[in-house]
Design a protein around this motif. Structure first.
Motif: not given
Length: 130
Positions: A23-27
């Motif tokens: 999720a962090e990487y996608a953001k």
């Protein structure tokens, strides 16, 4: 012909490894696309020039907070007694009155901050100082 060497001050020789959740990487990738930059440049820019947000969980010892509140209230009572002395015929000094008001306001500010830090569980910090 070989590429010219960069100046020593412009070289990026240090490396940091960091892991992100999906999720962090996608953001992060979404933000880099919006800014038309690479993940590396985005992270470098934000780590050097950006604002780092940290969250701390503070666990207050309510007895210590109550003790501090009692001490601050005691200081306010003493300031009130000094002020009353000057208002009822004691040697009047504008500088002293100004100092008493300043000290009173400082203590009231400390009480307000203490109440905010402790939350609603601490009780009522009413004082008679105006």
């Amino acid at each position: 012909m070989a590429r010219p060497k960069k100046e020593e001050s412009l070289r990026k020789g240090k490396q940091i490894s960091i892991r992100f959740s999906e999720a962090e990487y996608a953001k992060i990738t979404e933000l880099t696309k919006k800014q038309n930059t690479t993940v590396t440049d985005y992270l470098r820019d934000h780590s050097v020039h950006g604002k780092v947000q940290t969250t701390f969980q503070i666990i207050a010892d309510l007895e210590e907070v109550k003790k501090a509140a009692r001490e601050l209230n005691g200081i306010l009572v003493n300031l009130q007694q000094i002020s009353k002395y000057y208002n009822t015929g004691g040697t009047y000094s504008q500088a002293m009155q100004h100092a008493i008001r300043g000290a009173t306001n400082s203590v009231l500010t400390m009480l307000a901050v203490l109440k905010k830090m402790a939350g609603e569980r601490i009780g009522n910090f009413k004082t008679s100082v105006q």
